[in-house]
Write a protein that holds these residues in place. Sequence first.
Motif, mmCIF file in Angstrom:
data_model
loop_
_atom_site.group_PDB
_atom_site.id
_atom_site.type_symbol
_atom_site.label_atom_id
_atom_site.label_comp_id
_atom_site.label_asym_id
_atom_site.label_seq_id
_atom_site.Cartn_x
_atom_site.Cartn_y
_atom_site.Cartn_z
ATOM 1 N N UNK A 190 1.058 -0.866 0.091
ATOM 2 C CA UNK A 190 0.076 -0.090 0.140
ATOM 3 C C UNK A 190 0.782 1.173 -0.085
ATOM 4 N N UNK A 213 4.150 1.735 -1.440
ATOM 5 C CA UNK A 213 4.908 2.017 -1.678
ATOM 6 C C UNK A 213 5.290 2.705 -3.161
ATOM 7 N N UNK A 214 6.178 3.478 -3.219
ATOM 8 C CA UNK A 214 5.441 4.402 -4.692
ATOM 9 C C UNK A 214 6.809 4.011 -5.824
ATOM 10 N N UNK A 225 4.370 9.902 -9.716
ATOM 11 C CA UNK A 225 4.143 8.771 -8.252
ATOM 12 C C UNK A 225 3.214 7.672 -8.494
ATOM 13 N N UNK A 277 1.198 3.858 -7.158
ATOM 14 C CA UNK A 277 1.515 2.913 -6.046
ATOM 15 C C UNK A 277 2.256 1.332 -6.472
#
Lengths: 373, 373
Positions: B50, B52-53, B266, B268
């Motif tokens: 959830x 992390x990028x 960005x 996910x």
Amino acid sequence: MQPKGTHARDVIAELKSRNEQNKRYTSGRILCSMCTSPHSVAKKAYQQFFESNLGDQALFPAAAEIEREVIAQLSDLLHGKDAAGFVVSGGTEANLLALLAAKNKTNLAQPEVILPDSAHFSFTKTCNLIGLKPVYASLDGNYRVNPSIVEKLISKNTVAIVGTAGTAELGAVDPIDDLSKIALRYNVHLHVDAAFGGLIIPFIEKAFAFDFNLEGVESMTVDPHKMGMAAIPAGGILFRRKEMLGYLKTETPYLSDNCHYTFVGTRSGASAASAWAVFKTLGVEGYTRIVSKCIKNAHVLARGLEKIGYTLLCEPQLNIVAFKAKNTKQLSETLWRKGWYVSYIPRYDCIRVVVMPHVKRRHISAFLADLAT
Amino acid sequence: MQPKGTHARDVIAELKSRNEQNKRYTSGRILCSMCTSPHSVAKKAYQQFFESNLGDQALFPAAAEIEREVIAQLSDLLHGKDAAGFVVSGGTEANLLALLAAKNKTNLAQPEVILPDSAHFSFTKTCNLIGLKPVYASLDGNYRVNPSIVEKLISKNTVAIVGTAGTAELGAVDPIDDLSKIALRYNVHLHVDAAFGGLIIPFIEKAFAFDFNLEGVESMTVDPHKMGMAAIPAGGILFRRKEMLGYLKTETPYLSDNCHYTFVGTRSGASAASAWAVFKTLGVEGYTRIVSKCIKNAHVLARGLEKIGYTLLCEPQLNIVAFKAKNTKQLSETLWRKGWYVSYIPRYDCIRVVVMPHVKRRHISAFLADLAT
């Protein structure tokens, strides 16, 4: 793809174990990110709306309503009265939609946009995509765009000028009030990229004029998935005037909705739900508490750095602190090896620390202690 | 935004109650969506990653690795050998990246792309964005693009031709083999939009030649968040040649990574993790089982419709069934009122039913029974 399946339990166990390799916001050592741990309610909200698709609103009217409320709340916060907009994939899409609308409205053959030297790289992407010529305006001593330079760069080809409220590199806030006056004087679209600052500035005491209160501001980017503590992907685009959406319209011939305004088609309603839930859970009071702490911690870091002999690039305007050392690049690499994940910014030869909510006072003390030795 | 916060428990309770207004895939009554209930493992995997990028891979190496593995698995499935690509926001971004790379490679002053009349509306968005002139090729009697028309439309300005493997409206599969020959003959980039069909066709018996096995195919869109049963947003873009990524590069001056290739910044890592988890849990065997059922159910629906006197627009090629009635638009509205969420396609004056995994045999029987009365 493997021929046969694996038990879901084992798949999740492997992901869990692999996840150990990712850095953790909770360690307090990620000092280079404008994202942070989403608020705990963001994750729960995301799960509630996991299946919904904002690209097909007739099927998911509750998700569509939640999105409209998020936009209304952002609009209210940024004094947009009845600004129109969307929850989008992030700042890049938001900035694209703003410049695309401005470009389509003017419909010039050789359109230009005036960007601060410090503008986010998403504007480079956007300019390359939509054939806008970027015209760069230089900065003042505090790394804010120089408005008189911006004014001089305006030409008959200018479709928009951009100001940033919270630059990605230094957290600088351009003089949006001056840009607004210029925009009005020349009747040019002013877009404010407040992807970062849009959910910071409304909650700090020493307020900057940066939003729709300034009459020249026509559109704003503001990302709930940065300081808003919502889940990625949750960006936001707002237009002062609803008519601007007409310049973004694409027909959608097989969907239950008959047009789209966003770039992305299928969009999870969970993004909007996560932003909605954090807004509602925190309220202005909650955000003010969190943002104040970040600003205070940034101040502590700045003073601490000076005390041990580092030079600040400039006085922090928001919660980003940038400093120089004798050999700054080398120091940044040393810090990474020690598990302090800072950014090195080549163009200013500085180290940048973004003091997000996951960076607590104790982490700053430990960081300063490590730097002092 | 409200001044004070609300207890998170109440916020989630409100979301839960609002969610009742959204239609449910599990009802079996959503017949107009190319998305479906994500596989149960997709949701669990999403939660794991959830935070992390993928826009900052040095911080999230496990997420980056998972993304590479998803791309490798898709590449393997679509015979891409060492195709390069990304997990993106969806088919729109994937189609944009493909055409942008093709356009940037050729660098022509008045670039054109040849699109089937049936191409997805994301190509309209893309053409508007990047200044590509769309040149439309007409279809044959089975709603597949006519390759000899495509060939005739090729000019010195053509930067790409597009074929669709599973059109959004009818699930038609263009003759990609013929397009591939044309692409090779004229040395033009062929992009296959298999957003929908890319995770269907590999699992059906009567295979269509549509992927990198055809030497002219240079790039493919394939969306795990459609038939792949991953969570939104999970699109995929694959390029046969890694060099093509060079035409998409943007420098990222303050991130730990020094460039981006995707449009969205960005991103996910949870999207990639959800796709990875479903691929691993189902494997080829699991997908084959699910896809076969959909195809079979589409066949049952098609025969059933004919039996009660409706006319099929064409024989379904995948799991989309389109039919006409005396007053088709009116019938589609009646069906919505009865809680059958079908699409009405104005340009073919037909009703379209997408037989996704959430549409079971019993739903089809009930739908046919309702239509017969």
